[in-house]
Write a protein that holds these residues in place. Structure first.
Motif, mmCIF file in Angstrom:
data_model
loop_
_atom_site.group_PDB
_atom_site.id
_atom_site.type_symbol
_atom_site.label_atom_id
_atom_site.label_comp_id
_atom_site.label_asym_id
_atom_site.label_seq_id
_atom_site.Cartn_x
_atom_site.Cartn_y
_atom_site.Cartn_z
ATOM 1 N N ASN A 321 0.741 -1.222 0.037
ATOM 2 C CA ASN A 321 -0.074 -0.016 0.061
ATOM 3 C C ASN A 321 0.864 1.374 -0.151
ATOM 4 N N ILE A 322 1.912 1.084 -0.763
ATOM 5 C CA ILE A 322 2.969 2.412 -0.882
ATOM 6 C C ILE A 322 2.085 3.439 -1.725
ATOM 7 N N PRO A 354 -5.423 -1.813 -8.591
ATOM 8 C CA PRO A 354 -6.575 -1.429 -8.600
ATOM 9 C C PRO A 354 -6.543 0.155 -8.219
ATOM 10 N N CYS A 355 -5.450 0.430 -7.624
ATOM 11 C CA CYS A 355 -5.267 1.957 -7.408
ATOM 12 C C CYS A 355 -4.622 2.577 -8.445
ATOM 13 N N LYS A 375 -5.019 4.727 -0.834
ATOM 14 C CA LYS A 375 -6.358 3.949 -0.672
ATOM 15 C C LYS A 375 -6.244 3.201 0.785
ATOM 16 N N ASP A 376 -5.138 3.138 1.214
ATOM 17 C CA ASP A 376 -5.004 2.181 2.352
ATOM 18 C C ASP A 376 -3.927 2.630 3.219
ATOM 19 N N VAL A 377 -3.926 2.203 4.257
ATOM 20 C CA VAL A 377 -2.578 2.190 5.015
ATOM 21 C C VAL A 377 -1.611 1.302 4.930
ATOM 22 N N LEU A 378 -0.391 1.777 5.057
ATOM 23 C CA LEU A 378 0.848 0.752 4.881
ATOM 24 C C LEU A 378 0.602 -0.740 5.313
ATOM 25 N N LEU A 379 1.243 -1.701 4.747
ATOM 26 C CA LEU A 379 1.065 -3.089 5.148
ATOM 27 C C LEU A 379 1.708 -3.240 6.440
ATOM 28 N N SER A 380 2.718 -2.416 6.678
ATOM 29 C CA SER A 380 3.619 -2.611 8.015
ATOM 30 C C SER A 380 2.736 -2.072 9.071
#
Length: 394
Positions: A321-322, A354-355, A375-380
């Motif tokens: 999600n970068i 998708p982004c 669109k989303d927070v980082l996986l970390s």
């Protein structure tokens, strides 16, 4: 080969994982933070900031969110200090940042999204004209003129036999939106009047049903839920894993796959590797030929490594999600023609994200500039919220 979905527990947290080409494509976790976006509250407008074209709305006692205002939308033109209005959380609060709110309320399903403003029926751009002609009468029969309907691309996975799934979902979401509208006028301030239907449905809605080959879960309840909501082809592709000796997470190497995605050093199949450095301002990726021992010229090796990196980088950006600015330092090549070869691969993979993600430019120094929508927070951050980061990172 298509995508595999694995739904299992890791480190005590329920997870949803999509694997494609032996790489992790999506990783979601059922945590308190993940369930916040989508909630709808009866909020109190504490301050309208005309200079920001926004308002600050208290949606829970002591919790404020940022509400951008669009004067073109009639339903929010009259917002003033002290008003009570329904708001939906679009992005959860993060560190010092308030939650991002919206006054346009939406209720998502697997095949359709219903919003609280009149606007008719809209179809995903992926849906063909002939498919729209088949679907429009069915949608119209179940829709309400008071709301808008967005038909998602997953309807393309529905056969004629599966169409009742769409009709039933539209009716269910319409009823739910009518209930939300009623509650927004009758409930007291700070009341939560809607929460998402669940982690499983929310995660499934991010996938492309046409690409899925198999779904594996170790939960009997999830297995039966999936049978009810998925089209015939996919419901037959759902498998219940019941072996208690070896976990599903171990069989599919979920920990190793997560570790690969969040590592600073990411190995490529050929022996080359990427160095990924994330900062507040941007993300920098350096491409190296590393341990590639093929008996080919340095120039051919550089091109081969760059092409492989161009295939891997979009996966890394997506699963982590970068977002924002990404700078990639590919290995220098001999000509513009060779540069165009790996940039073509990069653009193709980015177009599948998708982004919204694009190659913006190649600088005079040969650095490739990419931008990717947030669109989303980082996986970390997701892993830290699930108390999994230390387990995965080491």
């Amino acid at each position: 080969m298509g995508e595999q979905i694995v739904i299992t527990e890791i480190g005590g947290t329920r997870g949803f994982f999509v694997i494609k080409d032996n790489l992790l494509k999506i990783a979601d976790f059922c945590t308190p933070q993940s369930l916040i976006p989508g909630k709808i509250y009866v909020g109190h407008v504490s301050n309208v900031a005309a200079n920001l074209n926004a308002a600050f709305v208290e949606y829970e006692k002591g919790k404020k969110g940022f509400l951008p205002l669009d004067k073109k939308r009639d339903h929010i033109e009259g917002i003033k200090n002290g008003n009570t209005i329904p708001v939906q959380i679009k992005a959860a609060p993060l560190k010092t940042k308030d939650a991002v709110l919206s006054s346009e309320l939406s209720v998502p399903g697997l095949y359709c999204v219903v919003t609280n403003t009149p606007g008719g029926i809209h179809f995903s751009k992926k849906i063909t004209t002939s498919q729209k002609e088949v679907l429009r009468p069915l949608v119209t029969a179940s829709a309400s003129p008071s709301f808008s309907y967005i038909i998602r691309s997953n309807v393309m996975a529905l056969t004629e036999k599966d169409l009742p799934l769409l009709s039933e979902e539209i009716k269910s979401l319409t009823d739910r939106m009518q209930e939300i509208v009623l509650k927004s006028t009758t409930r007291t301030c700070f009341s939560c009047i809607y929460e998402k239907s669940g982690f499983l449905t929310d995660s499934l809605s991010k996938t492309d049903f046409l690409q899925i080959d198999e779904i594996v879960t170790d939960s009997e309840e999830e297995y039966h839920d999936l049978q009810l909501v998925l089209p015939d082809r996919l419901s037959k592709a759902v498998r219940l894993y019941s072996d208690t000796k070896i976990s599903l997470a171990l069989i599919y190497e979920i920990k190793a796959r997560l570790h690969q995605m969040i590592s600073k050093k990411v190995w490529l199949k050929s022996g080359g590797y990427l160095i990924v450095e994330m900062t507040e301002a941007l993300t920098v990726i350096d491409v190296n030929s590393g341990k590639n021992e093929k008996k080919i010229s340095k120039a051919a090796l550089a091109l081969e490594t760059n092409i492989e990196a161009a295939e891997m980088i979009p996966y890394l950006l997506s699963v982590n999600n970068i977002s924002g600015i990404v700078i990639v330092d590919f290995i220098n090549v001999r000509s513009k023609d060779e540069e165009e070869q790996f940039v073509k691969h990069l653009k193709k993979r980015l177009s599948e994200d998708p982004c919204k993600a694009d190659v913006v430019d190649i600088t005079a120094l040969g650095l490739v500039e990419i931008t990717r929508q947030k669109k989303d927070v980082l996986l970390s951050a997701k892993l830290k919220e699930a108390s999994l980061y230390e387990i995965i990172a080491h």
